[in-house]
Scaffold this motif. Structure first.
Motif, PDB file in Angstrom:
ATOM      1  N   VAL A 165      -1.424  -0.773  -4.514  1.00 23.49           N
ATOM      2  CA  VAL A 165      -1.826   0.601  -4.824  1.00 23.49           C
ATOM      3  C   VAL A 165      -0.587   1.468  -4.662  1.00 23.49           C
ATOM      4  CG1 VAL A 165      -3.309   2.550  -4.236  1.00 23.49           C
ATOM      5  CG2 VAL A 165      -4.199   0.235  -4.014  1.00 23.49           C
ATOM      6  N   GLY A 166      -0.291   2.293  -5.673  1.00 24.63           N
ATOM      7  CA  GLY A 166       0.880   3.166  -5.580  1.00 24.63           C
ATOM      8  C   GLY A 166       1.137   3.862  -6.901  1.00 24.63           C
ATOM      9  N   SER A 167       2.388   4.195  -7.147  1.00 28.37           N
ATOM     10  CA  SER A 167       2.707   5.034  -8.307  1.00 28.37           C
ATOM     11  C   SER A 167       2.768   4.206  -9.598  1.00 28.37           C
ATOM     12  CB  SER A 167       4.050   5.724  -8.057  1.00 28.37           C
ATOM     13  OG  SER A 167       5.036   4.746  -7.838  1.00 28.37           O
ATOM     14  N   GLU A 174       6.364   2.451   3.957  1.00 24.42           N
ATOM     15  CA  GLU A 174       7.389   2.672   4.985  1.00 24.42           C
ATOM     16  C   GLU A 174       7.356   4.121   5.473  1.00 24.42           C
ATOM     17  OE1 GLU A 174       7.666   2.163   1.850  1.00 24.42           O
ATOM     18  OE2 GLU A 174       9.339   3.212   0.909  1.00 24.42           O
ATOM     19  N   GLU A 198       1.921  13.160 -13.085  1.00 27.71           N
ATOM     20  CA  GLU A 198       1.106  13.291 -11.875  1.00 27.71           C
ATOM     21  C   GLU A 198       1.944  14.108 -10.883  1.00 27.71           C
ATOM     22  OE1 GLU A 198       0.771   9.793  -9.334  1.00 27.71           O
ATOM     23  OE2 GLU A 198      -1.325  10.292  -8.966  1.00 27.71           O
ATOM     24  N   LYS A 229       2.083  -5.323   3.404  1.00 31.62           N
ATOM     25  CA  LYS A 229       3.315  -4.510   3.485  1.00 31.62           C
ATOM     26  C   LYS A 229       2.892  -3.062   3.257  1.00 31.62           C
ATOM     27  CE  LYS A 229       6.199  -2.508   1.581  1.00 31.62           C
ATOM     28  NZ  LYS A 229       6.362  -1.045   1.815  1.00 31.62           N
ATOM     29  N   THR A 259       0.814  -1.222   0.000  1.00 30.29           N
ATOM     30  CA  THR A 259       0.000   0.000   0.000  1.00 30.29           C
ATOM     31  C   THR A 259       0.852   1.279   0.000  1.00 30.29           C
ATOM     32  OG1 THR A 259      -0.212  -0.193   2.411  1.00 30.29           O
ATOM     33  CG2 THR A 259      -1.980  -1.126   1.085  1.00 30.29           C
ATOM     34  N   PRO A 260       0.261   2.395  -0.468  1.00 32.29           N
ATOM     35  CA  PRO A 260       0.981   3.666  -0.565  1.00 32.29           C
ATOM     36  C   PRO A 260       0.838   4.482   0.715  1.00 32.29           C
ATOM     37  CG  PRO A 260      -1.167   3.925  -1.537  1.00 32.29           C
ATOM     38  CD  PRO A 260      -1.127   2.526  -0.992  1.00 32.29           C
ATOM     39  N   PHE A 261       1.509   5.628   0.724  1.00 35.52           N
ATOM     40  CA  PHE A 261       1.501   6.436   1.951  1.00 35.52           C
ATOM     41  C   PHE A 261       0.223   7.259   2.117  1.00 35.52           C
ATOM     42  CE2 PHE A 261       2.858   9.728  -1.044  1.00 35.52           C
ATOM     43  CZ  PHE A 261       2.164  10.834  -0.576  1.00 35.52           C
ATOM     44  N   ASN A 262      -0.498   7.536   1.011  1.00 33.50           N
ATOM     45  CA  ASN A 262      -1.435   8.662   1.074  1.00 33.50           C
ATOM     46  C   ASN A 262      -2.765   8.376   1.762  1.00 33.50           C
ATOM     47  OD1 ASN A 262      -2.112   7.145  -1.236  1.00 33.50           O
ATOM     48  ND2 ASN A 262      -3.135   8.890  -2.156  1.00 33.50           N
ATOM     49  N   PHE A 294     -13.959   0.057  -6.886  1.00 34.36           N
ATOM     50  CA  PHE A 294     -13.132   1.212  -7.247  1.00 34.36           C
ATOM     51  C   PHE A 294     -12.543   0.908  -8.627  1.00 34.36           C
ATOM     52  CE2 PHE A 294      -9.388   3.810  -7.472  1.00 34.36           C
ATOM     53  CZ  PHE A 294      -9.744   4.983  -6.837  1.00 34.36           C
ATOM     54  N   ALA A 339      -2.698   2.391  -9.941  1.00 33.82           N
ATOM     55  CA  ALA A 339      -1.538   3.262 -10.093  1.00 33.82           C
ATOM     56  C   ALA A 339      -1.927   4.741 -10.102  1.00 33.82           C
ATOM     57  CB  ALA A 339      -0.792   2.858 -11.352  1.00 33.82           C
ATOM     58  N   GLY A 340      -1.035   5.555 -10.624  1.00 33.86           N
ATOM     59  CA  GLY A 340      -1.198   7.010 -10.558  1.00 33.86           C
ATOM     60  C   GLY A 340      -2.306   7.533 -11.461  1.00 33.86           C
ATOM     61  N   CYS A 348      -5.133  10.120  -5.167  1.00 30.81           N
ATOM     62  CA  CYS A 348      -5.133   9.598  -6.547  1.00 30.81           C
ATOM     63  C   CYS A 348      -6.368  10.063  -7.291  1.00 30.81           C
ATOM     64  CB  CYS A 348      -5.073   8.085  -6.535  1.00 30.81           C
ATOM     65  SG  CYS A 348      -6.563   7.363  -5.855  1.00 30.81           S
TER      66      CYS A 348
HETATM   67  P1  NAD Z   1       4.921   4.201  -4.317  1.00 33.72           P
HETATM   68  O1  NAD Z   1       4.690   3.501  -5.600  1.00 33.72           O
HETATM   69  O2  NAD Z   1       6.196   4.914  -4.123  1.00 33.72           O
HETATM   70  O3  NAD Z   1       4.859   3.131  -3.099  1.00 33.72           O
HETATM   71  C1  NAD Z   1       3.784   2.241  -2.977  1.00 33.72           C
HETATM   72  C2  NAD Z   1       4.249   0.967  -2.287  1.00 33.72           C
HETATM   73  O4  NAD Z   1       5.196   0.307  -3.131  1.00 33.72           O
HETATM   74  C3  NAD Z   1       4.945   1.206  -0.962  1.00 33.72           C
HETATM   75  O5  NAD Z   1       4.535   0.210  -0.050  1.00 33.72           O
HETATM   76  C4  NAD Z   1       6.427   1.089  -1.290  1.00 33.72           C
HETATM   77  O6  NAD Z   1       7.199   0.586  -0.229  1.00 33.72           O
HETATM   78  C5  NAD Z   1       6.429   0.105  -2.441  1.00 33.72           C
HETATM   79  N1  NAD Z   1       7.522   0.367  -3.393  1.00 33.72           N
HETATM   80  C6  NAD Z   1       8.103   1.560  -3.678  1.00 33.72           C
HETATM   81  N2  NAD Z   1       9.044   1.408  -4.638  1.00 33.72           N
HETATM   82  C7  NAD Z   1       9.044   0.102  -4.965  1.00 33.72           C
HETATM   83  C8  NAD Z   1       9.780  -0.675  -5.907  1.00 33.72           C
HETATM   84  N3  NAD Z   1      10.709  -0.121  -6.689  1.00 33.72           N
HETATM   85  N4  NAD Z   1       9.520  -1.987  -5.998  1.00 33.72           N
HETATM   86  C9  NAD Z   1       8.587  -2.569  -5.228  1.00 33.72           C
HETATM   87  N5  NAD Z   1       7.848  -1.879  -4.311  1.00 33.72           N
HETATM   88  C10 NAD Z   1       8.077  -0.571  -4.184  1.00 33.72           C
HETATM   89  O7  NAD Z   1       3.665   5.148  -4.079  1.00 33.72           O
HETATM   90  P2  NAD Z   1       3.448   6.248  -2.950  1.00 33.72           P
HETATM   91  O8  NAD Z   1       4.307   7.422  -3.239  1.00 33.72           O
HETATM   92  O9  NAD Z   1       3.496   5.632  -1.603  1.00 33.72           O
HETATM   93  O10 NAD Z   1       1.918   6.642  -3.214  1.00 33.72           O
HETATM   94  C11 NAD Z   1       1.502   7.642  -4.097  1.00 33.72           C
HETATM   95  C12 NAD Z   1       1.069   7.050  -5.423  1.00 33.72           C
HETATM   96  O11 NAD Z   1      -0.002   6.122  -5.225  1.00 33.72           O
HETATM   97  C13 NAD Z   1       0.521   8.101  -6.375  1.00 33.72           C
HETATM   98  O12 NAD Z   1       1.015   7.842  -7.667  1.00 33.72           O
HETATM   99  C14 NAD Z   1      -0.988   7.861  -6.343  1.00 33.72           C
HETATM  100  O13 NAD Z   1      -1.693   8.248  -7.501  1.00 33.72           O
HETATM  101  C15 NAD Z   1      -1.037   6.392  -6.162  1.00 33.72           C
HETATM  102  N6  NAD Z   1      -2.326   5.985  -5.648  1.00 33.72           N
HETATM  103  C16 NAD Z   1      -3.202   5.394  -6.502  1.00 33.72           C
HETATM  104  C17 NAD Z   1      -4.456   5.036  -6.058  1.00 33.72           C
HETATM  105  C18 NAD Z   1      -5.440   4.380  -6.986  1.00 33.72           C
HETATM  106  O14 NAD Z   1      -6.423   3.877  -6.502  1.00 33.72           O
HETATM  107  N7  NAD Z   1      -5.219   4.376  -8.279  1.00 33.72           N
HETATM  108  C19 NAD Z   1      -4.819   5.286  -4.736  1.00 33.72           C
HETATM  109  C20 NAD Z   1      -3.891   5.902  -3.880  1.00 33.72           C
HETATM  110  C21 NAD Z   1      -2.641   6.238  -4.348  1.00 33.72           C
END
Ligand code: NAD
Length: 498
Positions: free
Chosen positions: A225-227, A177, A382, A174, A148-151, A449, A249-250, A282
């Protein structure tokens, strides 16, 4: 001494034996408030093994008992909503109201998970052939993992493990961090609600720990969920290892403003949806597309956004908090500079903002651009900061073409008084979640979602019925019971049922 964030493995909170730690900081001050461990390979193995062992009994636990666990969990989350929100405020810097909303939107998913008996109903047809019936059951997969992401440190973990566990799976989570303490508190409440040992594990760390999950033979499905870049990596690596993957993703979300819309509603919607939560959503609106005469409202929108100020969560007048890290702030500021260099007009520049008493905070003030074009970095990337791009077009068709040309498809909105315009937009736009006079249309959890295009990699989305499909397999049974005196008809040499 700063707190060491613990792991949650096999029903116990334990200190990691790792020698690698990542500091967790208060983003308004840079004060280190905890150290999060990078879970060791042995601890990762222990977590996955505990989940695998727990699966054997958890999958046999009656669905009504699994539902009751979710009811107790939802009740505890409601009771502790404020203290979970307080942790979010400290490690992520959200305002109190926004942090409570983060928890609440997660609670709603847990309530939905409590409906699991009806969500797991299969299908039956009697007499598919003479005296033959077919029926299906929905069964859990095994050990599932979530990254999961930070936001949204409460809501997004709660999108994942309650639905997966209600379906009869066990789970390894996980969290980010950057704000790992919120999930630990949630896991504590899950245990208090009566979750058996090993049903949920929380491991901490970053890429190294994620890679263990992506490659481990006992992990059956991955929710991420993340970038964008990380989402693509997770999807490719997870599916390469023959796992089921859903990767959110983003995004870059557009709001289309028709000239017949209610101007005050438009202005209020844009203030909250663009710079609220410091733009770290997001589903934030990052591009406002004004159609025809609606363009006259751009100065009023910029003026209204200019009235809001970031601040610390203890300040009731703060409209939003800091960026999560100095790196995130530096990235937003450099994109603002690039926007200016590439020729956009900066109507409101929040780069130099100062928050009294918090000189080290990751602050970015509200920022608004006009004359933005699709080749500029501020349009293509983004930003994930409190920055709104405004653009103008001559017609709804042009607006739809602009939105559809974007590689992202998470959310969008149209503000209008015309049913025809709204219906045309909802039908033609290639985005998975559409708001009509609603700026941030995040569906409640009886729906799913449903981000599209570059905002989502996979087939089944988060929560709702789609989550049940993601976290389960369907088993279809075709059955015949012979009557004692049924005449033997000889071998059936065809594929036909008879
Ligand atoms: P991030 O991708 O940096 O991190 C997300 C997770 O992936 C964290 O747990 C991190 O530890 C892990 N991670 C980071 N780098 C990695 C790598 N190289 N390999 C494997 N795992 C890795 O995202 P973030 O900065 O925490 O969150 C913000 C992003 O999340 C924004 O892009 C936002 O749009 C997106 N987001 C999307 C949604 C959605 O539903 N589409 C919802 C919330 C956030």
């Amino acid at each position: 001494m700063t707190t060491q964030v613990q792991l949650f493995i096999n029903g116990e909170f334990v200190h990691s034996k790792s020698e690698k730690f990542i500091p967790v900081t208060n983003p308004a001050t840079q004060e280190v408030i905890a150290q999060v461990p990078c879970t060791t390979p042995d601890e990762m193995e222990h977590a996955i093994r505990s989940a695998k062992e727990a699966f054997l009994s958890w999958k046999e636990t009656p669905v009504s008992e699994r539902a009751r666990l979710m009811m107790r969990f939802a009740a505890l989350l409601k009771e502790h909503q404020a203290d979970i929100a307080d942790i979010i405020c400290r490690e992520l810097g959200k305002t109190v109201e926004d942090a409570k909303g983060d928890v609440w939107r997660g609670i709603e998913v847990v309530e939905q998970a409590a409906n699991i008996p009806s969500l797991m109903m299969g299908e039956t047809v009697e007499n598919v052939a003479r005296s033959i019936d077919t029926y299906s059951y929905i069964q859990p997969l095994g050990v599932c993992a979530g990254i999961t992401p930070f936001n949204f440190p409460a809501m997004i973990p709660l999108w994942m493990f309650p639905m997966a566990i209600a379906c009869g799976n066990t789970f390894v989570l996980k969290p980010s961090e950057q704000d790992p303490m919120t999930v630990n508190r949630i896991a504590e409440l899950f245990a208090e609600a009566g979750a058996p040992k090993g049903v949920l594990q929380v491991v901490h760390g970053n890429k190294e720990q994620v890679d263990v999950l992506l490659h481990h033979k006992d992990i059956k499905a991955i929710s991420f969920v993340g970038s964008v870049n990380v989402g693509q990596y997770i999807y490719k690596t997870g599916t390469d290892n023959l796992k089921r993957v859903q990767a959110f993703a983003g995004a870059k979300n557009h709001m289309v403003i028709m000239p017949d819309a209610n101007k005050n509603q438009v202005v209020n919607a844009l203030v909250g949806a663009s710079v609220g939560a410091a733009g770290q959503r997001c589903m934030a609106i990052s591009v406002a597309v004004f159609v025809g005469a609606a363009a006259e409202w751009i100065p009023d929108v910029a003026a209204a956004i200019g009235k809001v100020r970031p601040g610390v969560y203890t300040d009731p007048n703060a409209a939003y908090g800091p960026q999560i890290s100095p790196q995130a702030r530096a990235r937003v500021l450099s994109l603002i500079e690039q926007g200016k260099k590439e020729g956009a007009t900066c109507l409101l520049d929040g780069s130099g903002i100062v928050v009294d008493g918090y000189p080290n905070g990751n602050w970015v003030g509200p920022t608004v651009f006009s004359n933005v074009t699709t080749d500029m970095a501020i349009y293509k990337e983004e930003i994930f900061g409190p920055v709104l791009n405004t653009m103008t077009v001559n017609s709804l068709d042009e607006a739809i073409a602009l939105v559809n040309a974007s590689p992202f498809g998470n959310g969008t909105a149209i503000f209008t008084a015309s049913g025809h315009a709204a219906r045309k937009y909802q039908h033609e736009v290639e985005v998975g979640q559409v708001g009509i006079n609603i700026p941030i249309p995040v569906p409640l959890p009886f729906f799913s979602f449903t981000g599209w295009k570059g905002s989502f990699y996979g087939d089944q989305h988060a929560y709702g019925k789609q989550a049940v499909r993601f976290y389960t397999e369907t088993k279809t049974i075709t059955a015949r019971w012979f009557e004692d005196d049924m005449a033997a008809t000889g071998p059936n040499m065809s594929i036909n049922l008879r």
